[in-house]
Design a protein around this motif. Structure first.
Motif, mmCIF file in Angstrom:
data_model
loop_
_atom_site.group_PDB
_atom_site.id
_atom_site.type_symbol
_atom_site.label_atom_id
_atom_site.label_comp_id
_atom_site.label_asym_id
_atom_site.label_seq_id
_atom_site.Cartn_x
_atom_site.Cartn_y
_atom_site.Cartn_z
ATOM 1 N N SER A 1 -6.718 4.234 -4.163
ATOM 2 C CA SER A 1 -7.690 4.658 -3.222
ATOM 3 C C SER A 1 -7.684 5.980 -2.808
ATOM 4 N N GLY A 2 -8.696 6.784 -2.417
ATOM 5 C CA GLY A 2 -8.461 8.176 -1.858
ATOM 6 C C GLY A 2 -8.478 9.244 -2.638
ATOM 7 N N GLU A 3 -7.736 10.302 -2.240
ATOM 8 C CA GLU A 3 -7.860 11.699 -2.816
ATOM 9 C C GLU A 3 -6.761 11.910 -4.205
ATOM 10 N N SER B 1 3.998 12.324 -11.559
ATOM 11 C CA SER B 1 4.576 11.878 -12.704
ATOM 12 C C SER B 1 4.910 10.470 -13.130
ATOM 13 N N TRP B 2 5.178 9.942 -11.891
ATOM 14 C CA TRP B 2 5.673 8.492 -12.004
ATOM 15 C C TRP B 2 4.182 7.510 -12.485
ATOM 16 N N LEU B 3 3.066 8.239 -12.060
ATOM 17 C CA LEU B 3 2.063 7.681 -12.339
ATOM 18 C C LEU B 3 1.418 7.801 -13.836
ATOM 19 N N CYS C 1 -11.307 15.720 13.785
ATOM 20 C CA CYS C 1 -11.517 14.686 12.768
ATOM 21 C C CYS C 1 -12.998 14.420 12.379
ATOM 22 N N ASN C 2 -13.441 15.077 11.444
ATOM 23 C CA ASN C 2 -14.867 14.905 10.777
ATOM 24 C C ASN C 2 -14.874 13.938 10.132
ATOM 25 N N VAL C 3 -15.217 12.605 10.679
ATOM 26 C CA VAL C 3 -14.967 11.173 10.095
ATOM 27 C C VAL C 3 -15.981 10.981 9.018
ATOM 28 N N LYS D 1 6.046 7.974 2.834
ATOM 29 C CA LYS D 1 7.459 8.711 2.460
ATOM 30 C C LYS D 1 7.544 9.408 3.776
ATOM 31 N N THR D 2 6.772 10.012 4.458
ATOM 32 C CA THR D 2 7.311 10.967 5.748
ATOM 33 C C THR D 2 7.484 10.061 6.955
ATOM 34 N N ASN D 3 7.926 10.800 7.888
ATOM 35 C CA ASN D 3 8.156 10.229 9.161
ATOM 36 C C ASN D 3 7.075 9.935 9.962
ATOM 37 N N ALA E 1 -2.373 5.186 -2.526
ATOM 38 C CA ALA E 1 -3.032 5.799 -1.894
ATOM 39 C C ALA E 1 -2.198 6.930 -1.278
ATOM 40 N N ILE E 2 -1.540 7.885 -2.290
ATOM 41 C CA ILE E 2 -0.697 8.880 -2.008
ATOM 42 C C ILE E 2 -1.429 10.237 -1.710
ATOM 43 N N GLY E 3 -2.760 10.243 -1.978
ATOM 44 C CA GLY E 3 -3.505 11.661 -1.401
ATOM 45 C C GLY E 3 -3.373 12.364 -2.473
ATOM 46 N N ILE F 1 0.727 -1.211 -0.183
ATOM 47 C CA ILE F 1 0.125 -0.003 0.104
ATOM 48 C C ILE F 1 0.955 1.312 0.112
ATOM 49 N N ILE F 2 0.605 2.132 -1.010
ATOM 50 C CA ILE F 2 1.471 3.210 -1.070
ATOM 51 C C ILE F 2 0.798 4.586 -0.522
ATOM 52 N N GLY F 3 1.089 4.942 0.588
ATOM 53 C CA GLY F 3 0.624 5.966 1.410
ATOM 54 C C GLY F 3 0.088 5.598 2.776
HETATM 55 C C1 LIG Z 1 -6.265 20.487 7.415
HETATM 56 C C2 LIG Z 1 -6.965 19.546 6.870
HETATM 57 C C3 LIG Z 1 -8.176 19.178 7.459
HETATM 58 C C4 LIG Z 1 -9.196 18.069 6.887
HETATM 59 N N1 LIG Z 1 -10.151 17.669 7.537
HETATM 60 C C5 LIG Z 1 -11.118 16.817 6.981
HETATM 61 C C6 LIG Z 1 -12.235 16.601 7.767
HETATM 62 O O1 LIG Z 1 -12.433 16.873 9.144
HETATM 63 N N2 LIG Z 1 -12.901 15.735 7.353
HETATM 64 C C7 LIG Z 1 -12.869 15.083 5.937
HETATM 65 O O2 LIG Z 1 -13.758 14.598 5.436
HETATM 66 N N3 LIG Z 1 -11.827 15.594 5.167
HETATM 67 C C8 LIG Z 1 -10.851 16.229 5.807
HETATM 68 N N4 LIG Z 1 -9.708 16.673 5.078
HETATM 69 C C9 LIG Z 1 -9.542 16.021 3.786
HETATM 70 C C10 LIG Z 1 -8.766 14.650 4.050
HETATM 71 O O3 LIG Z 1 -7.881 14.801 5.052
HETATM 72 C C11 LIG Z 1 -8.365 14.021 2.815
HETATM 73 O O4 LIG Z 1 -9.260 14.088 1.962
HETATM 74 C C12 LIG Z 1 -7.881 12.494 3.344
HETATM 75 O O5 LIG Z 1 -6.860 12.522 4.245
HETATM 76 C C13 LIG Z 1 -7.407 11.959 2.000
HETATM 77 O O6 LIG Z 1 -6.878 10.819 2.402
HETATM 78 P P1 LIG Z 1 -5.651 10.068 1.484
HETATM 79 O O7 LIG Z 1 -5.240 8.770 2.357
HETATM 80 O O8 LIG Z 1 -6.240 9.829 0.409
HETATM 81 O O9 LIG Z 1 -4.694 10.986 1.572
HETATM 82 P P2 LIG Z 1 -3.543 11.387 2.737
HETATM 83 O O10 LIG Z 1 -4.380 11.518 4.100
HETATM 84 O O11 LIG Z 1 -2.950 12.917 2.195
HETATM 85 O O12 LIG Z 1 -2.468 10.336 2.872
HETATM 86 C C14 LIG Z 1 -1.569 10.187 1.713
HETATM 87 C C15 LIG Z 1 -0.217 9.630 2.188
HETATM 88 O O13 LIG Z 1 0.741 9.155 1.407
HETATM 89 C C16 LIG Z 1 1.925 9.690 1.576
HETATM 90 N N5 LIG Z 1 2.443 9.597 0.201
HETATM 91 C C17 LIG Z 1 2.421 10.447 -0.680
HETATM 92 N N6 LIG Z 1 3.249 10.069 -1.813
HETATM 93 C C18 LIG Z 1 3.981 8.994 -1.638
HETATM 94 C C19 LIG Z 1 4.943 8.170 -2.104
HETATM 95 N N7 LIG Z 1 5.276 8.282 -3.348
HETATM 96 N N8 LIG Z 1 5.185 7.078 -1.360
HETATM 97 C C20 LIG Z 1 4.908 6.707 -0.101
HETATM 98 N N9 LIG Z 1 4.016 7.623 0.807
HETATM 99 C C21 LIG Z 1 3.511 8.621 -0.048
HETATM 100 C C22 LIG Z 1 1.873 11.227 2.141
HETATM 101 O O14 LIG Z 1 2.723 11.406 2.944
HETATM 102 C C23 LIG Z 1 0.270 10.651 3.070
HETATM 103 O O15 LIG Z 1 0.866 10.294 4.270
HETATM 104 C C24 LIG Z 1 -8.867 17.599 5.741
HETATM 105 C C25 LIG Z 1 -7.798 18.184 4.933
HETATM 106 C C26 LIG Z 1 -6.729 18.814 5.496
HETATM 107 C C27 LIG Z 1 -5.557 19.217 4.773
#
Ligand SMILES: Cc1cc2nc3c(=O)[nH]c(=O)nc-3n(C[C@H](O)[C@H](O)[C@H](O)COP(=O)(O)OP(=O)(O)OC[C@H]3O[C@@H](n4cnc5c(N)ncnc54)[C@H](O)[C@@H]3O)c2cc1C
Length: 397
Positions: free
Chosen positions: A368-370, A172-174, A49-51, A33-35, A161-163, A5-7
């Motif tokens: 999956s995800g953002e 770019s790699w994708l 956390c608005n779940v 990727k981060t700590n 799932a890199i957000g 799982i990436i991310g």
């Molecule tokens: C300040 C803030 C508040 C928020 N509050 C809410 C809320 O209350 N309710 C809500 O519904 N949404 C909220 N959101 C939006 C929500 O946080 C995101 O939509 C959600 O976190 C997306 O999840 P994700 O896992 O797809 O991405 P992320 O949470 O961004 O996780 C992606 C992870 O992948 C890692 N990553 C990236 N590239 C790589 C790589 N190449 N290799 C390895 N790892 C990598 C990143 O470091 C990160 O940890 C908020 C967003 C922000 C910025």
């Protein structure tokens, strides 16, 4: 079966948990990727956390996604807010509903959500590697080779799932693997109106207005908050989301029209003014706006506030009606809404199988995800998209 799982965010964690549920034999590793894992969960919803959001039906949930709605439609029928609430309950986390429908852990602390995930990951024997960015991957027969800064690893399946990121280079790699990337731009922000006298009313909320971007079809309604830099509140955030790409193209420089009556038309407003008869226009305040705002709008319409409604000149009346229904503001720039912001854009739905969320160019690769071109309005909808897409991708169909 080896699954990477990436991310290590919300989508990555929940995808790992779902994957273990559907494939108990799998060896699963989350690469972050981060700590720090789950860092957005930590700061989400102002630290609470608005779940998710309390919507009765999937069709109601769907209305809150300017992008990705079509793709989510089928999946919400199988996994919606109801299911994630149930999952958290099973893990001992009770969620409460606020008056506007947003759902939070009763602890009002995002750490509750993080602790729950960490405990579950440990219990399921899912491995987590921090400070391990994946920089590329390649199909190798029916397997996938992951590339790290140092070395490679072969796995059977991968969930990306890199957000979201507003840097196109992060995708770019994708893109190199044949995926189309929809231009990533910010969504959910507030509007800057430098030097506008309205900012003197900072802290004032109008409870129901409608707003639109002049020269476009983008409009939204709801409460509006006046800030020291311009305007915020649900109506503005919703408009920023609906028009995210259009406003990016305008470089966040545009005219905003505010209808302070919400949805009333001109004749209804004129009727109301007539009904005011001998009352002073200042005290009459027919739209029940906050008094400071009403005083401001009267002064903007060059009306003496002590004038009786029946004695307003035709010109004064016209000006007031125009100000109430079509009050124009020059917007120059945006400000990040600290409670929640997201990226509009990412992996195009044309590049994935919408049923399974598997890539069309790499077998065994899922999203999956953002990172996908999906984003919702503020209120818990963005996490809901992460939970639902994680549940779909985690099945590795
Ligand atoms: C300040 C803030 C508040 C928020 N509050 C809410 C809320 O209350 N309710 C809500 O519904 N949404 C909220 N959101 C939006 C929500 O946080 C995101 O939509 C959600 O976190 C997306 O999840 P994700 O896992 O797809 O991405 P992320 O949470 O961004 O996780 C992606 C992870 O992948 C890692 N990553 C990236 N590239 C790589 C790589 N190449 N290799 C390895 N790892 C990598 C990143 O470091 C990160 O940890 C908020 C967003 C922000 C910025």
């Amino acid at each position: 079966m080896g699954v990477a799982i990436i991310g290590g965010g919300a989508a990555g964690y929940y995808a790992a948990i779902c994957c273990k549920h559907f494939h108990p034999e799998a060896t699963i590793t989350i690469y972050e990727k981060t700590n720090k894992v789950l860092s957005k969960v930590k700061i989400s919803g102002g630290g609470r956390c608005n779940v998710t959001h309390d919507c009765k039906y999937p069709s109601e949930l769907l209305k809150h996604y300017p992008r990705g709605r079509k793709a989510l439609k089928k999946h919400f029928k199988l996994f919606s807010n109801y299911h994630i609430v149930q999952w958290f309950e099973k893990k001992g986390v009770t969620l409460k509903v606020e008056s506007d429908g947003r759902m939070f852990p009763i602890s009002d602390d995002s750490q509750t959500i993080i602790d729950t995930f960490q405990k579950e990951i440990q219990h399921l024997g899912i491995h987590v590697k921090i400070k391990t960015p994946v920089i590329g991957l390649q199909q190798k027969g029916n397997k996938i080779e992951l590339e790290f800064k140092e070395g490679t690893e072969i796995v059977d399946k991968v969930i990306v799932a890199i957000g979201g990121s507003n840097k196109e280079s992060n995708y770019s790699w994708l893109a190199d693997l044949g995926h189309t990337i929809e231009l990533p731009v910010p969504s959910l922000f507030t509007f800057n109106m430098p030097g506008n006298p309205i900012s003197k009313l900072m802290g004032v909320t109008a409870h129901l207005v409608s707003v639109d971007v002049v020269g476009s079809n983008f409009k939204a309604s709801g409460p509006l908050l006046i800030t020291h830099w311009g305007m915020s509140g649900p109506a503005i955030l919703k408009l920023s989301s609906l028009a995210a790409r259009h406003l990016y193209q305008l470089n966040y420089s545009f005219e905003l029209a505010v209808n302070w009556s919400g949805a009333m038309g001109e004749s209804a407003i004129r009727e109301l003014i007539i009904e005011g008869a001998n009352k002073q226009i200042k005290n009459y305040n027919p739209l029940n706006l906050p008094q400071r705002l009403w005083d401001h709008l009267l002064s903007k319409s060059a009306i003496d506030a002590t004038t009786k409604c029946s004695e307003l000149s035709k010109k004064g009346k016209n000006k007031l009606v125009h100000t109430l229904l079509y009050d124009l503001y020059k917007v120059s720039g945006k400000t990040t809404f600290k409670e929640e912001f997201v990226i509009c854009g990412g992996i195009s739905w044309d590049s994935v199988n919408r049923e399974t969320l598997e890539s069309k160019s790499v077998d065994g690769l899922y999203f999956s995800g953002e990172v996908l071109d999906v984003d919702g309005l503020t209120g818990g909808f963005n996490f809901q998209a992460a939970w639902t897409t994680a549940w779909v991708a985690g099945q590795l169909r």
